[in-house]
Motif scaffolding. Structure first.
Motif, PDB file in Angstrom:
ATOM      1  N   UNK A 195      27.097  49.237  40.528  1.00  0.00           N
ATOM      2  CA  UNK A 195      26.951  47.917  41.168  1.00  0.00           C
ATOM      3  C   UNK A 195      27.659  47.826  42.515  1.00  0.00           C
ATOM      4  N   UNK A 196      28.154  48.972  42.981  1.00  0.00           N
ATOM      5  CA  UNK A 196      28.950  48.948  44.220  1.00  0.00           C
ATOM      6  C   UNK A 196      28.155  48.406  45.405  1.00  0.00           C
ATOM      7  N   UNK A 197      26.927  48.846  45.543  1.00  0.00           N
ATOM      8  CA  UNK A 197      26.159  48.493  46.737  1.00  0.00           C
ATOM      9  C   UNK A 197      25.325  47.215  46.588  1.00  0.00           C
ATOM     10  N   UNK A 198      25.235  46.699  45.392  1.00  0.00           N
ATOM     11  CA  UNK A 198      24.396  45.502  45.222  1.00  0.00           C
ATOM     12  C   UNK A 198      25.118  44.257  45.715  1.00  0.00           C
ATOM     13  N   UNK A 199      24.345  43.299  46.228  1.00  0.00           N
ATOM     14  CA  UNK A 199      24.960  42.073  46.746  1.00  0.00           C
ATOM     15  C   UNK A 199      25.194  41.048  45.639  1.00  0.00           C
ATOM     16  N   UNK A 200      24.325  41.080  44.621  1.00  0.00           N
ATOM     17  CA  UNK A 200      24.479  40.085  43.562  1.00  0.00           C
ATOM     18  C   UNK A 200      25.549  40.520  42.565  1.00  0.00           C
ATOM     19  N   UNK A 201      26.094  39.551  41.871  1.00  0.00           N
ATOM     20  CA  UNK A 201      27.137  39.844  40.891  1.00  0.00           C
ATOM     21  C   UNK A 201      26.461  40.132  39.546  1.00  0.00           C
ATOM     22  N   UNK A 250      36.215  44.619  42.966  1.00  0.00           N
ATOM     23  CA  UNK A 250      34.838  44.694  43.482  1.00  0.00           C
ATOM     24  C   UNK A 250      34.079  43.392  43.190  1.00  0.00           C
ATOM     25  N   UNK A 251      34.292  42.846  42.017  1.00  0.00           N
ATOM     26  CA  UNK A 251      33.624  41.587  41.662  1.00  0.00           C
ATOM     27  C   UNK A 251      34.181  40.414  42.472  1.00  0.00           C
ATOM     28  N   UNK A 252      35.506  40.407  42.655  1.00  0.00           N
ATOM     29  CA  UNK A 252      36.078  39.270  43.392  1.00  0.00           C
ATOM     30  C   UNK A 252      35.630  39.287  44.860  1.00  0.00           C
ATOM     31  N   UNK A 253      35.388  40.473  45.417  1.00  0.00           N
ATOM     32  CA  UNK A 253      34.864  40.551  46.791  1.00  0.00           C
ATOM     33  C   UNK A 253      33.518  39.833  46.886  1.00  0.00           C
ATOM     34  N   UNK A 254      32.672  40.055  45.892  1.00  0.00           N
ATOM     35  CA  UNK A 254      31.340  39.439  45.892  1.00  0.00           C
ATOM     36  C   UNK A 254      31.445  37.930  45.680  1.00  0.00           C
ATOM     37  N   UNK A 285      25.097  28.948  40.880  1.00  0.00           N
ATOM     38  CA  UNK A 285      23.964  28.524  40.062  1.00  0.00           C
ATOM     39  C   UNK A 285      24.300  28.723  38.581  1.00  0.00           C
ATOM     40  N   UNK A 286      23.495  28.108  37.724  1.00  0.00           N
ATOM     41  CA  UNK A 286      23.739  28.212  36.281  1.00  0.00           C
ATOM     42  C   UNK A 286      23.698  29.674  35.830  1.00  0.00           C
ATOM     43  N   UNK A 287      22.724  30.399  36.393  1.00  0.00           N
ATOM     44  CA  UNK A 287      22.564  31.816  36.048  1.00  0.00           C
ATOM     45  C   UNK A 287      23.812  32.614  36.450  1.00  0.00           C
ATOM     46  N   UNK A 288      24.306  32.287  37.644  1.00  0.00           N
ATOM     47  CA  UNK A 288      25.493  32.989  38.152  1.00  0.00           C
ATOM     48  C   UNK A 288      26.727  32.662  37.306  1.00  0.00           C
ATOM     49  N   UNK A 329      27.078  34.725  34.387  1.00  0.00           N
ATOM     50  CA  UNK A 329      27.431  36.119  34.648  1.00  0.00           C
ATOM     51  C   UNK A 329      28.930  36.312  34.879  1.00  0.00           C
ATOM     52  N   UNK A 330      29.600  35.231  35.286  1.00  0.00           N
ATOM     53  CA  UNK A 330      31.030  35.347  35.596  1.00  0.00           C
ATOM     54  C   UNK A 330      31.872  35.083  34.357  1.00  0.00           C
ATOM     55  N   UNK A 331      33.068  35.660  34.363  1.00  0.00           N
ATOM     56  CA  UNK A 331      34.001  35.353  33.278  1.00  0.00           C
ATOM     57  C   UNK A 331      34.674  34.012  33.611  1.00  0.00           C
ATOM     58  N   UNK A 332      35.393  33.470  32.645  1.00  0.00           N
ATOM     59  CA  UNK A 332      36.034  32.177  32.872  1.00  0.00           C
ATOM     60  C   UNK A 332      37.054  32.282  34.008  1.00  0.00           C
ATOM     61  N   UNK A 333      37.811  33.380  33.994  1.00  0.00           N
ATOM     62  CA  UNK A 333      38.823  33.600  35.051  1.00  0.00           C
ATOM     63  C   UNK A 333      38.165  33.662  36.414  1.00  0.00           C
ATOM     64  N   UNK A 334      36.998  34.272  36.482  1.00  0.00           N
ATOM     65  CA  UNK A 334      36.308  34.401  37.775  1.00  0.00           C
ATOM     66  C   UNK A 334      35.791  33.062  38.270  1.00  0.00           C
ATOM     67  N   UNK A 335      35.374  32.210  37.339  1.00  0.00           N
ATOM     68  CA  UNK A 335      34.925  30.870  37.742  1.00  0.00           C
ATOM     69  C   UNK A 335      36.091  30.080  38.320  1.00  0.00           C
ATOM     70  N   UNK A 336      37.262  30.234  37.684  1.00  0.00           N
ATOM     71  CA  UNK A 336      38.466  29.567  38.204  1.00  0.00           C
ATOM     72  C   UNK A 336      38.797  30.136  39.584  1.00  0.00           C
ATOM     73  N   UNK A 337      38.701  31.462  39.706  1.00  0.00           N
ATOM     74  CA  UNK A 337      38.982  32.116  40.984  1.00  0.00           C
ATOM     75  C   UNK A 337      38.048  31.587  42.072  1.00  0.00           C
ATOM     76  N   UNK A 338      36.771  31.442  41.750  1.00  0.00           N
ATOM     77  CA  UNK A 338      35.794  30.953  42.727  1.00  0.00           C
ATOM     78  C   UNK A 338      36.161  29.551  43.205  1.00  0.00           C
ATOM     79  N   UNK A 339      36.502  28.676  42.259  1.00  0.00           N
ATOM     80  CA  UNK A 339      36.806  27.298  42.671  1.00  0.00           C
ATOM     81  C   UNK A 339      38.107  27.243  43.465  1.00  0.00           C
TER      82      UNK A 339
END
Lengths: 267, 214
Positions: free
Chosen positions: B16-22, B93-97, B109-112, B115-125
Motif C-alpha cells: 500500500x506504499x504507493x497508493x493514495x487511498x487508505x 505510513x497510514x498517518x501520512x495519508x 466519508x462513511x466508507x473511509x 477503514x480507519x481505526x478508532x485511534x486514527x479517527x481521533x488523530x484525523x480530527x
C-alpha cells in the motif's frame, strides 16, 4: 518588465509590453534569479526623495515588488532542496501586503467592467504569487512534520521558525507522540522502550517520532556570487576557485555556510 | 517462530506504499504483534526475577556476556525491536495519508471511516483542529488547502454534476443547476471545495493531479 502591475499601468494599458515569455518565465525553476541582487532591496532607498516624479516611484516600486517575489521563489526552491529547515523568509509578509493591495485594485477594475483585460491580468498575476507563497508555506509545513522531533530538540532550528510555525511544531509533536503511544507504544513500559532505544543508539533510530535531516545528502547548487578560492570542509586540502554561475553537486554539509551567506542557491 | 507474525504486516505496508487511498486497518495483525511483544516482555521479566532469585540482589547472570540468560535477553530485545519498527512503519505510513486528506479539507466519508481505526479517527480530527488553528494565523487572502497546481488562467469553465442552487462566489451570485456549465474564478475557495467534493467538474482541464510537497 515587472510581473506586478502598478496603478500607473492600469490607466495606460498600451504601455504594457506583454511578451510571449511572460507566462513561461514565471514558474521556471531554472530561471536566473540573480537580477534580485542588483536591485539591492531597501525600502528606505525607494522613497528617500520626495520630489521624484510619480512614474519614477512606480517604476522603483515595481522593481521592489518583483524583487520580493524573486526572493521568495529562491527561498522556496532552497527550502525544497535542502535537507534541514532554513530560516523563515520575511519577504513572505511583505509580499502578502502587496498582494492585498493588488487584489483591491483588481476587484475595483473588474467591478466596473467584468472582463477588464488589466483586471484579469492582475488576477492571474495574484494567483501566481499566491501559488508561490502557498508552495513555500506547504513545503515548510511538510518539513516541520517530517523532522518534528529534531526541530523541537534543536534551539537553532526552532529559532528559524516563525511564531505560528513554532506553535504548530510543538502541538504536532504532542499529537504524534500521543497517537503513536495509543496505537502501539503502550504495549511496553517506558523503561523497556528506553532500553531498546539505547541498543539502537548506533543507528540513531528509536520508536518515538525521531527523524533527523541527513546533512550528508548530495545537493545541486549554483553560485550566485563570486566566492573566490575556497575549500569544501570535506576536502580541506583541495582549493577551488568558485565564481558566479558555477554549478556543483556537493554534500549539503559542505555548502551549509554558503547557503546562510546567500552565496549559493539550490537547484 | 518469534518475529514471523510481523511479516504479513510488512507485506501490507509494502503493497500500500504507493497508493493514495487508505486501506482497511489491519487490526488483527497489529494485535497479534502487540501480543507477541507482551509475551516476550513477560518472558524477559520472568528472566529478570529468576536472575534476582538465583544470584541474590543483583542480576549479574543477565549482564554476564557469556551466560545463556544474556543471550536470551538480547534475542528477546531484538525481536521486540523488530516488531516495534514494523508497527511504526505501518502506522506512520497510514498517518501520512490521513494527514493528506485532512490538509485538503476533505470530510471523512462513511466508507473511509470504516477503514480507519478508532485511534486514527481521533488523530484525523485532532490534526484537522491543529491545521485550523494554524490557518487562523495564515494570511486570509491565501488558502493553505489550495490544490498545488500552477495557475494558468484566471477563469475556468465548470460543469455542474449535482444540484447546488444559488451560491455567492467571487463573481457574484451564480446558479448551479445539474447539467449546466458556468464560468467561474478558478482560485475561488468555494469553487475549489466544490470541485474536491465532486459537485463540480473542471471542463477541458487535465491538470487535476494532486501534488504532495516533499
Amino acid at each position: 518588465m515587472s510581473r506586478i502591475f502598478s496603478c500607473q499601468n492600469q490607466k495606460e494599458p498600451k504601455t504594457i509590453n506583454l511578451n510571449a515569455a511572460y507566462t513561461k518565465e514565471f514558474f521556471d525553476s531554472d530561471e536566473d534569479l540573480d537580477v534580485v541582487d542588483e536591485f539591492n532591496i531597501d525600502e528606505s532607498n525607494i522613497n528617500k526623495e520626495n520630489n521624484v516624479d510619480e512614474s519614477n516611484i512606480n517604476k522603483e516600486n515595481e522593481i521592489f515588488l518583483s524583487g520580493q517575489l524573486k526572493i521568495l521563489q529562491r527561498a522556496w526552491l532552497n527550502e525544497n532542496f535542502s535537507t534541514e529547515i532554513l530560516p523563515y523568509e520575511p519577504a513572505f509578509e511583505r509580499l502578502n501586503e502587496i498582494l492585498e493591495n493588488q487584489n483591491i485594485k483588481a476587484e475595483s477594475l473588474t467591478l466596473s467592467q467584468e472582463t477588464s483585460p488589466i483586471g484579469m491580468l492582475l488576477f492571474i498575476d495574484n494567483e501566481r504569487i499566491k501559488y508561490v507563497m502557498n508552495r513555500y508555506k506547504r513545503t515548510r509545513l511538510a518539513k516541520i512534520e517530517k523532522y518534528v522531533c529534531s526541530i523541537n530538540e534543536n534551539a537553532e532550528y526552532m529559532a528559524r521558525l516563525s511564531l505560528p510555525e513554532k506553535e504548530f511544531a510543538e502541538r504536532y509533536k504532542r499529537l504524534i507522540e500521543e497517537h503513536e503511544h495509543a496505537s502501539f507504544l503502550h504495549v511496553l513500559p517506558q523503561e523497556s522502550l528506553d532500553v531498546l532505544k539505547e541498543t539502537e543508539n548506533g543507528t540513531e533510530t528509536s520508536f518515538a517520532t525521531v527523524e533527523h535531516p541527513d546533512l550528508n545528502q548530495a545537493v545541486f547548487c549554483r553560485f550566485i556570487k563570486h566566492v573566490g578560492s575556497y575549500s569544501f570542509p570535506s576536502t580541506p586540502h583541495d582549493k577551488e576557485i568558485l565564481s558566479k554561475d558555477d554549478a556543483y553537486l556537493v554534500k549539503y554539509s559542505d555548502i551549509r555556510k554558503l547557503l546562510e551567506d546567500h552565496s549559493i542557491e539550490l537547484i | 517462530m518469534f518475529g514471523e507474525t510481523a511479516v504479513p504486516l510488512i507485506d501490507t505496508t509494502k503493497r500500500t506504499r504507493k497508493t493514495q487511498s487508505v486501506s482497511l486497518y489491519e487490526g488483527e495483525k497489529v494485535r497479534e504483534i502487540l501480543d507477541e511483544i507482551s509475551i516476550l516482555q513477560e518472558h524477559l521479566e520472568s528472566l529478570n526475577d529468576q536472575g534476582l532469585n538465583d544470584q541474590g540482589l543483583n542480576d549479574q547472570g543477565l549482564n554476564d556476556i557469556n551466560s545463556p540468560e544474556y543471550e536470551t535477553k538480547l534475542l528477546i530485545q531484538l525481536v521486540q525491536n523488530h516488531d516495534l519498527k514494523v508497527l511504526k512503519l505501518y502506522h506512520s505510513q497510514r498517518s501520512e495519508k490521513i494527514k493528506f486528506i485532512a490538509i485538503q479539507e476533505l470530510p471523512l466519508s462513511q466508507e473511509m471511516r470504516l477503514k480507519l481505526s478508532e485511534r486514527e479517527r481521533i488523530f484525523h480530527s485532532k490534526y484537522s483542529d491543529l491545521l485550523r488553528k494554524y490557518k487562523c494565523e495564515y494570511p486570509p487572502s491565501l488558502n493553505l488547502s489550495a490544490t498545488l497546481v500552477p495557475p494558468k488562467e484566471a477563469l475556468t469553465a465548470v460543469r455542474v454534476l449535482k444540484d447546488i442552487g444559488d451560491l455567492m462566489t467571487l463573481n457574484g451570485y451564480v446558479e448551479f443547476r445539474k447539467g449546466t456549465q458556468a464560468i467561474v474564478r478558478k482560485a475561488d475557495p468555494t469553487i475549489e471545495k466544490l470541485i474536491k467534493l465532486g459537485y463540480l467538474k473542471l471542463v477541458g482541464n487535465k491538470e487535476s493531479t494532486i501534488i504532495n510537497p516533499l
